[in-house]
Write an enzyme that holds these catalytic residues in place. Sequence first.
Site, PDB file in Angstrom:
ATOM      1  N   ASP A  67       0.814  -1.218   0.000  1.00 22.27           N
ATOM      2  CA  ASP A  67       0.000   0.000   0.000  1.00 22.27           C
ATOM      3  C   ASP A  67       0.850   1.271   0.000  1.00 22.27           C
ATOM      4  O   ASP A  67       2.062   1.230   0.187  1.00 22.27           O
ATOM      5  CB  ASP A  67      -0.970  -0.005   1.199  1.00 22.27           C
ATOM      6  CG  ASP A  67      -0.281  -0.375   2.515  1.00 22.27           C
ATOM      7  OD1 ASP A  67       0.955  -0.434   2.544  1.00 22.27           O
ATOM      8  OD2 ASP A  67      -0.987  -0.594   3.506  1.00 22.27           O
ATOM      9  N   ASN A 136      -7.650  -2.672  14.056  1.00 20.02           N
ATOM     10  CA  ASN A 136      -9.046  -2.993  13.710  1.00 20.02           C
ATOM     11  C   ASN A 136      -9.116  -4.183  12.743  1.00 20.02           C
ATOM     12  O   ASN A 136     -10.149  -4.448  12.156  1.00 20.02           O
ATOM     13  CB  ASN A 136      -9.744  -1.769  13.100  1.00 20.02           C
ATOM     14  CG  ASN A 136      -9.041  -1.259  11.849  1.00 20.02           C
ATOM     15  OD1 ASN A 136      -8.110  -1.884  11.352  1.00 20.02           O
ATOM     16  ND2 ASN A 136      -9.494  -0.131  11.332  1.00 20.02           N
ATOM     17  N   HIS A 138      -7.236  -4.542   9.988  1.00 16.84           N
ATOM     18  CA  HIS A 138      -6.928  -4.280   8.576  1.00 16.84           C
ATOM     19  C   HIS A 138      -5.617  -4.959   8.171  1.00 16.84           C
ATOM     20  O   HIS A 138      -4.710  -5.142   8.962  1.00 16.84           O
ATOM     21  CB  HIS A 138      -6.962  -2.790   8.226  1.00 16.84           C
ATOM     22  CG  HIS A 138      -5.846  -1.932   8.716  1.00 16.84           C
ATOM     23  ND1 HIS A 138      -6.063  -0.717   9.319  1.00 16.84           N
ATOM     24  CD2 HIS A 138      -4.506  -2.085   8.668  1.00 16.84           C
ATOM     25  CE1 HIS A 138      -4.902  -0.164   9.613  1.00 16.84           C
ATOM     26  NE2 HIS A 138      -3.944  -0.979   9.241  1.00 16.84           N
ATOM     27  N   GLU A 143      -9.647  -1.667   5.202  1.00 19.04           N
ATOM     28  CA  GLU A 143     -10.311  -1.389   6.463  1.00 19.04           C
ATOM     29  C   GLU A 143     -11.565  -2.251   6.618  1.00 19.04           C
ATOM     30  O   GLU A 143     -12.075  -2.798   5.634  1.00 19.04           O
ATOM     31  CB  GLU A 143     -10.727   0.093   6.489  1.00 19.04           C
ATOM     32  CG  GLU A 143      -9.554   1.075   6.429  1.00 19.04           C
ATOM     33  CD  GLU A 143      -8.855   1.265   7.766  1.00 19.04           C
ATOM     34  OE1 GLU A 143      -8.763   0.297   8.562  1.00 19.04           O
ATOM     35  OE2 GLU A 143      -8.380   2.380   8.019  1.00 19.04           O
TER      36      GLU A 143
HETATM   37  C1  GLP Z   1      -0.528   0.504   8.661  1.00 18.05           C
HETATM   38  C2  GLP Z   1      -0.158  -0.318   7.429  1.00 18.05           C
HETATM   39  C3  GLP Z   1      -0.383  -1.799   7.644  1.00 18.05           C
HETATM   40  C4  GLP Z   1       0.207  -2.216   8.974  1.00 18.05           C
HETATM   41  C5  GLP Z   1      -0.505  -1.502  10.084  1.00 18.05           C
HETATM   42  C6  GLP Z   1      -0.032  -1.885  11.469  1.00 18.05           C
HETATM   43  O1  GLP Z   1      -1.831   0.914   8.673  1.00 18.05           O
HETATM   44  N1  GLP Z   1      -0.865   0.081   6.254  1.00 18.05           N
HETATM   45  O2  GLP Z   1       0.180  -2.524   6.574  1.00 18.05           O
HETATM   46  O3  GLP Z   1       0.090  -3.599   9.145  1.00 18.05           O
HETATM   47  O4  GLP Z   1      -0.284  -0.104   9.908  1.00 18.05           O
HETATM   48  O5  GLP Z   1       1.111  -1.166  11.793  1.00 18.05           O
HETATM   49  P1  GLP Z   1       2.051  -1.457  13.005  1.00 18.05           P
HETATM   50  O6  GLP Z   1       2.886  -2.612  12.608  1.00 18.05           O
HETATM   51  O7  GLP Z   1       2.855  -0.205  13.161  1.00 18.05           O
HETATM   52  O8  GLP Z   1       1.185  -1.749  14.179  1.00 18.05           O
END
Ligand code: GLP
Length: 241
Positions: A67, A136, A138, A143
């Site tokens: 992404d 959440n 995702h 989402e």
């Molecule tokens: C972002 C990214 C995701 C990632 C998520 C969790 O929203 N788009 O790909 O998995 O954050 O991030 P973290 O690993 O910092 O908790």
Amino acid sequence: MRIIVTKNYEDMSRKAANIISAQIISKPNCVLGLATGSTPIGTYDNLIDWYKKGDLDFSEVSTVNLDEYRGLDHENDQSYYYFMMNHLFKHVNIDITRTHVPDGTEPDSEKACSDYEAIVESYGGVDLQLLGLGHNGHIGFNEPADEFPKTTNCVDLTESTIQANARFFEKIEDVPTQAYTMGIGTIMKAKKILLVASGIDKAEIVKKAFFGPVVPQVPASILQFHPDVTIVVDEDAASLL
Ligand code: GLP
């Protein structure tokens, strides 16, 4: 679905990096699907160390990232392109022309998404997709919704995701409100999936996603239907299992 519970973040990162290295060693020209967020940073650090020791060769590897924030360019230090350059690509011998992140600067969202889906398809499939997990549920930036998005799509980020990601920006108004992300269908097409999660704040969603019902309101729950998923979590993230 295999769940590997590790002692702590370091141990989780080493295990995940081991799985990625096994992929690179067994298929040097593999296609890796890569993720951003704070969780995979330790995994990338291990891969860089092992490359420097001469144990890993990225010269034939191709990568497609999950992404990108809509509106951020490569020079923006919060863009996922910048993240990947700094946390992995510039430290290893990967051919940058074979690394791909959705184009956040393309204002035409339909074009940005269909172009990216075509790039992923042009590689003939992802061998190993690395994923983090949002609070959440995702994955990528898919989402919670009423249905699972099939292909690369433009999403409106939820308030909770904007809040969670605000820690990386100077002020909340700077956090982009939209992103381009591979769809759930794109992710599910990967031959193998490796998800990493760490910390007590992920315990509830880990339980919900992998032991609860498969519903689009918890996007990661779809992974229960994938034939080859490995979840590497630390003890804190596994504490409710
Ligand atoms: C972002 C990214 C995701 C990632 C998520 C969790 O929203 N788009 O790909 O998995 O954050 O991030 P973290 O690993 O910092 O908790």
